[in-house]
Scaffold this motif. Structure first.
Motif, PDB file in Angstrom:
ATOM      1  N   VAL A 328       0.875  -1.173   0.000  1.00 37.75           N
ATOM      2  CA  VAL A 328       0.000   0.000   0.000  1.00 37.75           C
ATOM      3  C   VAL A 328       0.909   1.219   0.000  1.00 37.75           C
ATOM      4  O   VAL A 328       1.782   1.351   0.864  1.00 37.75           O
ATOM      5  N   TYR A 329       0.716   2.081  -0.974  1.00 33.24           N
ATOM      6  CA  TYR A 329       1.603   3.235  -1.178  1.00 33.24           C
ATOM      7  C   TYR A 329       0.912   4.498  -0.681  1.00 33.24           C
ATOM      8  O   TYR A 329      -0.275   4.709  -0.939  1.00 33.24           O
ATOM      9  N   CYS A 330       1.662   5.333   0.004  1.00 33.80           N
ATOM     10  CA  CYS A 330       1.059   6.544   0.585  1.00 33.80           C
ATOM     11  C   CYS A 330       1.984   7.738   0.387  1.00 33.80           C
ATOM     12  O   CYS A 330       3.205   7.631   0.545  1.00 33.80           O
ATOM     13  N   GLY A 331       1.400   8.863   0.036  1.00 28.54           N
ATOM     14  CA  GLY A 331       2.139  10.113  -0.106  1.00 28.54           C
ATOM     15  C   GLY A 331       1.226  11.286   0.181  1.00 28.54           C
ATOM     16  O   GLY A 331       0.060  11.108   0.555  1.00 28.54           O
ATOM     17  N   SER A 332       1.744  12.497   0.005  1.00 26.17           N
ATOM     18  CA  SER A 332       0.909  13.668   0.287  1.00 26.17           C
ATOM     19  C   SER A 332       1.440  14.892  -0.425  1.00 26.17           C
ATOM     20  O   SER A 332       2.549  14.893  -0.956  1.00 26.17           O
ATOM     21  N   ALA A 340       0.011  23.133   5.670  1.00 22.01           N
ATOM     22  CA  ALA A 340      -1.339  23.638   5.950  1.00 22.01           C
ATOM     23  C   ALA A 340      -2.377  23.040   5.015  1.00 22.01           C
ATOM     24  O   ALA A 340      -3.557  22.953   5.367  1.00 22.01           O
ATOM     25  N   PHE A 341      -1.956  22.614   3.829  1.00 22.20           N
ATOM     26  CA  PHE A 341      -2.896  22.065   2.849  1.00 22.20           C
ATOM     27  C   PHE A 341      -2.928  20.550   3.010  1.00 22.20           C
ATOM     28  O   PHE A 341      -2.020  19.843   2.582  1.00 22.20           O
ATOM     29  N   ARG A 342      -3.991  20.059   3.654  1.00 25.05           N
ATOM     30  CA  ARG A 342      -4.058  18.672   4.077  1.00 25.05           C
ATOM     31  C   ARG A 342      -4.651  17.777   2.990  1.00 25.05           C
ATOM     32  O   ARG A 342      -5.849  17.494   2.983  1.00 25.05           O
ATOM     33  N   ILE A 343      -3.790  17.359   2.073  1.00 26.15           N
ATOM     34  CA  ILE A 343      -4.205  16.396   1.054  1.00 26.15           C
ATOM     35  C   ILE A 343      -3.140  15.311   0.949  1.00 26.15           C
ATOM     36  O   ILE A 343      -1.972  15.600   0.651  1.00 26.15           O
ATOM     37  N   GLY A 344      -3.542  14.094   1.232  1.00 25.04           N
ATOM     38  CA  GLY A 344      -2.681  12.939   1.047  1.00 25.04           C
ATOM     39  C   GLY A 344      -3.402  11.915   0.205  1.00 25.04           C
ATOM     40  O   GLY A 344      -4.547  12.123  -0.223  1.00 25.04           O
ATOM     41  N   TYR A 345      -2.750  10.785  -0.048  1.00 26.58           N
ATOM     42  CA  TYR A 345      -3.386   9.761  -0.867  1.00 26.58           C
ATOM     43  C   TYR A 345      -2.838   8.384  -0.520  1.00 26.58           C
ATOM     44  O   TYR A 345      -1.660   8.213  -0.200  1.00 26.58           O
TER      45      TYR A 345
END
Length: 486
Positions: A328-332, A340-345
């Protein structure tokens, strides 16, 4: 009867409407036991006259309390404090000033403090900072982002854009992100393989909650990221530490752990290991995927700053070379734009993403649809790609300058290797230097040193010194302060 009017004070310059001031104060008197159940209130005319307000204000206040059930009205008899309310022992306010002043500090019920959560939150507010490895928000494409966000808010079908969205995240962002990841990281994804989160930590929490059960074992880097370990302990798992050397996680040590007892999950920062910044060597990457297939454990690949690599090309993620769907791969975008810009995936098989989306729904119904669509626009128009190319050039220059300063100005006190990528230098200080004390002294000089009291720094007397968020003048001044303190 006139006593009641003396207990109510009207602030005619206050923001709260007069009728609500009256209603709230009457309610407080009932709660305190000053006005008992069955107590007859002044008529609206009498109370209005005593308070020197329009009668309509008192009528509205009474109507509000009647609607809430605090008062009851009997035709021809008057208005009374509701009889169904329980008796409250009157409180002597003057003799309980200290008690009342602290009433919001401690809960009236018992709850357990969880020791694994007891870690201070980083909130550097000093003028200078050698942080944990944060980007420089001054470089962020803020005007482009603001323009895109504004258009998302104001244009299109407001009901659709400003309503509830998909729990997996903006469809537009997932499509753009899929194309971006496939092109830059060699992944083979579609939008259905992606779940948008509030950041890596949220993705890790969701996956840990779904996968782990009490007693499961999770293998982690040592030293490693305490934020990840907190999630594993919270899920009831046992954390097994695997040593890290200059080539990354030791696969022989991991295999020995797997032979002793089943491992449910391996957490790894394969590209730029946290905190040391070393990369997991190619042969160890192959070995890790082989062990995952052999022992059937999941791999959580945290690729928190993939885009910032300065020597040749970045190493492609494990997820792109995984034939068994164990990764499972995770980044942001935290490092890409700003924390401050809370976007990850999260990137994974479709069935896993669907289940994680169901779990996400009971934690956070959805993310910021406007922000997600705005970032999708910046990806589609190439703004983020251009920003990354510019940032890599700037951060490489800052890395080179900072490493030169460490060598020339602090060479007698520190040992380090210039990192191939990332935003921080893992810096080993002389054993005679007290890092927590140094951090305290530096803060008095308006310089923040990241994490100088965290577990791995205390154990190894090493610390991550972030260079990316400071310009050349700030880096020179920061190193000069440390040199003067040493």
């Amino acid at each position: 009867m006139q006593v009641l009017s003396t207990l109510i004070v009207i602030n005619r310059n206050g923001k709260l409407p007069v009728y609500l001031q009256i209603a709230n104060q009457l309610m407080a008197l009932v709660k305190a036991g000053t006005l008992r159940p069955g107590y007859k209130l002044l008529s609206t005319r009498e109370l209005a006259s005593s308070l020197k307000v329009h009668r309509r204000m008192v009528v509205q206040a009474y109507d509000e309390l009647l609607a809430q059930g605090w008062l009851e009205s009997h035709t021809g008899k008057g208005t009374f404090v509701a009889k169904h309310l329980p008796e409250t022992r009157p409180v002597n306010v003057e003799s309980n000033v200290q008690t009342l002043a602290g009433q919001n500090r401690k809960a009236g019920f018992q709850f357990e403090s969880l020791p694994h959560l007891a870690r201070p939150v980083l909130k550097p507010n000093s003028r200078l900072h050698l942080d944990d490895g944060f980007p420089d928000p001054r470089l962020a494409p803020r005007e482009d982002l603001a323009r895109a966000y504004r258009s998302q808010v104001l244009q299109g079908n407001a009901y659709l854009r400003l309503g509830y969205g998909d729990t997996t995240g903006s469809a537009w962002l997932r499509q753009q992100l899929s194309a971006h990841l496939n092109e830059t990281r060699g992944l083979k994804t579609t939008a259905s393989n992606i779940l948008i989160t509030r950041g890596v930590i949220m993705g890790l929490h969701l996956f840990s909650t779904l996968l782990l059960r009490p007693g499961d074992r999770v293998a982690v880097d040592a030293p490693g990221w305490f934020g990840a370990n907190m999630n594993f302990v919270q899920a009831g798992a046992s954390v097994c530490e695997v040593p890290v050397d200059r080539f990354g996680m030791d696969m022989q040590a991991l295999e020995q752990i797997c032979e002793q007892k089943p491992v449910r999950m391996v957490y790894v920062t394969s590209h730029h290991h946290y905190p040391t910044t070393v990369a997991l060597r190619a042969d160890r990457r192959i070995a890790l995927l082989r062990l995952a297939e052999q022992y059937r454990f999941a791999i959580f690949e945290d690729d928190y700053d993939y885009d910032f690599h300065y020597q040749s090309k970045p190493l492609l993620p494990l997820a792109g070379a995984d034939p068994f769907q164990m990764v499972v791969y995770c980044g942001s975008f935290t490092k890409t734009i700003s924390p401050a810009f809370r976007i990850g995936y999260l990137v994974g098989p479709e069935d896993l993403i669907s289940e994680l989306a169901l779990l996400r729904r009971i934690i956070d119904r959805q993310g910021d649809q406007m922000l997600e669509n705005a970032v999708a626009e910046l990806l589609q128009t190439g703004v983020i790609q251009r920003h990354l190319r510019k940032s890599v050039r700037v951060y490489k220059q800052r890395r080179d300058l900072f490493c030169d300063l460490l060598k020339t100005e602090l060479g007698n006190y520190v040992d380090f290797q210039a990192p191939d990528g990332g935003m921080a230098v893992w810096t080993q200080f002389d054993a005679n230097i007290n890092l927590p004390r140094l951090a305290e002294q530096a803060l008095r000089r308006d310089l923040f040193l990241s994490g100088a009291a965290s577990p791995f720094e205390i154990k190894t007397n090493a610390v991550r010194l972030g260079f990316a968020s400071s310009n050349p003048d700030e880096l020179e001044e920061s190193v000069a302060i440390i040199k003067s303190l040493l």
